[in-house]
Scaffold this active site. Structure first.
Site: not given
Ligand code: NAP
Length: 253
Positions: A15, A36, A57-58, A84, A146, A159, A163, A194
Site C-alpha cells: 500500500s 506486508d 509482521d515487521v 515503509c 515522518s 506516533y 518516528k 495514501t
Molecule cells: P499505508 O498506505 O497505510 O501503508 C502502510 C502499509 O504497512 C500497509 O499495507 C500496512 O498493512 C502495512 N503494515 C502495517 N503494520 C505492519 C506490520 N506490523 N508489518 C508489516 N506491514 C505492516 O501507509 P503509508 O502512508 O504508505 O505509510 C508508509 C510509511 O510512511 C509509514 O511508516 C507511515 O508512518 C509513514 N508516513 C506516512 C505519511 C502520510 O502522510 N501518508 C506521512 C509521514 C510518514 P495494513 O494495511 O494491513 O495495516
C-alpha cells in the site's frame, strides 16, 4: 548503486509509499520482495511487478526472519531494504477516558520503531556478508520517519515518539555500518495521499494541507518513490534524514 538487478525488500509494500516504491524499483529493473501485514495486498502488487509477496509482521521477530529467508530464496541476499511499514495512531496522553492505554503506546513503538530496527539489523547482517559493488557499497537501508518526529500534533505523542526513534537511529546506524559499505538514510514525509492519510476526516485533511507551503497540496506516493530511486543512485547520501514535505510545518492541532 545501480537499481538494475538489485534484490530489494520493501516493507509495507502492499500500500501507499511502499507500493509506489516497489513498483518504481521493479520498473527500474530491481527484483522486489514485498513484506506486508496485508498478505493479499503484498501478493497483488507482487503479481503486477513479477516480484514476491510475503505476509509479514515487521514487529515480530520470527516473521521478520522468515521474510528475509523467503526473499533470499527468491532473489538472493537483499541489497536494498526500504522500510515503509507503519501504523498511524492517535490518542491524547490524557483523554476523556483517562491516561492513554499503555498498550496503544507500546503497539505504535513495536511496529514503527522496533519493526524498523528489526528489519534494519537483519538486512545489515545479510548485506555485510556480500561482496562490495563497484561503488564499494554492500547495501542500502532506507527508513521512513515522518515530519511528526519534529513537530508532532496534539494526540500524536506515541506516533511522534516512534518516528523520533527512527530519526535517532539514522546517524548511529550509518556510522556503525559504514565499515561494511552499508548506507543508512531516512525519509521524513509530510502529508502524502495514501490510504493512511486519505481515510482521515475531510476537515483534518484540509487543516493539514492548509499548512503546506509549496506545492500547496498533498504529496503523492510516487514522489516518495522518486526520492528512493535518487537515494539509491547517489552514493554520497548517507546518515541523513530528508524531509519530503512541501515545507509543511504541522500546527499543534
Ligand atoms: P499505508 O498506505 O497505510 O501503508 C502502510 C502499509 O504497512 C500497509 O499495507 C500496512 O498493512 C502495512 N503494515 C502495517 N503494520 C505492519 C506490520 N506490523 N508489518 C508489516 N506491514 C505492516 O501507509 P503509508 O502512508 O504508505 O505509510 C508508509 C510509511 O510512511 C509509514 O511508516 C507511515 O508512518 C509513514 N508516513 C506516512 C505519511 C502520510 O502522510 N501518508 C506521512 C509521514 C510518514 P495494513 O494495511 O494491513 O495495516
Amino acid at each position: 548503486m545501480k537499481v538494475g538487478g538489485l534484490a530489494a525488500l520493501v516493507t509495507g509494500g502492499g500500500s501507499g509509499m511502499g507500493e509506489a516504491s516497489a513498483r518504481a524499483l521493479a520498473a527500474a529493473g530491481a527484483r522486489v520482495a514485498i513484506a506486508d501485514l496485508d498478505g493479499a495486498a503484498a501478493a497483488r502488487v507482487a503479481r503486477d511487478i513479477d516480484g514476491i509477496g510475503i505476509e509479514t509482521d515487521v514487529g515480530q521477530e520470527t516473521s521478520a526472519v522468515a521474510a528475509f529467508q523467503r526473499a533470499r530464496d527468491a532473489h538472493g541476499p537483499v541489497r536494498l531494504l526500504v522500510n515503509c511499514a507503519g501504523i498511524a495512531t492517535a490518542g491524547r496522553i490524557v483523554g476523556r477516558e483517562g491516561p492513554l492505554a499503555l498498550a496503544d503506546f507500546e503497539r505504535t513503538i513495536q511496529v514503527n520503531l522496533i519493526g524498523t530496527f528489526s528489519m534494519m539489523r537483519l538486512a545489515a547482517a545479510e548485506m555485510a556478508a556480500l561482496d562490495p559493488l563497484d561503488t564499494d557499497e554492500r547495501g542500502l537501508i532506507i527508513n521512513t520517519a515522518s515530519v511528526a518526529a519534529y513537530e508532532g500534533q496534539i494526540g500524536q505523542a506515541a506516533y511522534s515518539a516512534s518516528k523520533g526513534g527512527v530519526v535517532g537511529l539514522t546517524v548511529p546506524a550509518a556510522r556503525e555500518l559504514a565499515r561494511h559499505g552499508i548506507r543508512v538514510m531516512t525519509i521524513a514525509p509530510g502529508l502524502i495521499a495514501t490510504p493512511m492519510l486519505l481515510t482521515m476526516p475531510d476537515e483534518v485533511k484540509e487543516s493539514l494541507v492548509a499548512t503546506t507551503l509549496f506545492p500547496h497540496r498533498l504529496g503523492q506516493p510516487e514522489e516518495y518513490a522518486k526520492l528512493v530511486l535518487a537515494i539509491v543512485d547517489n552514493v554520497l547520501l548517507n546518515g541523513e534524514v530528508v524531509r519530503l514535505d512541501g515545507a509543511v510545518r504541522l500546527a499543534p492541532k
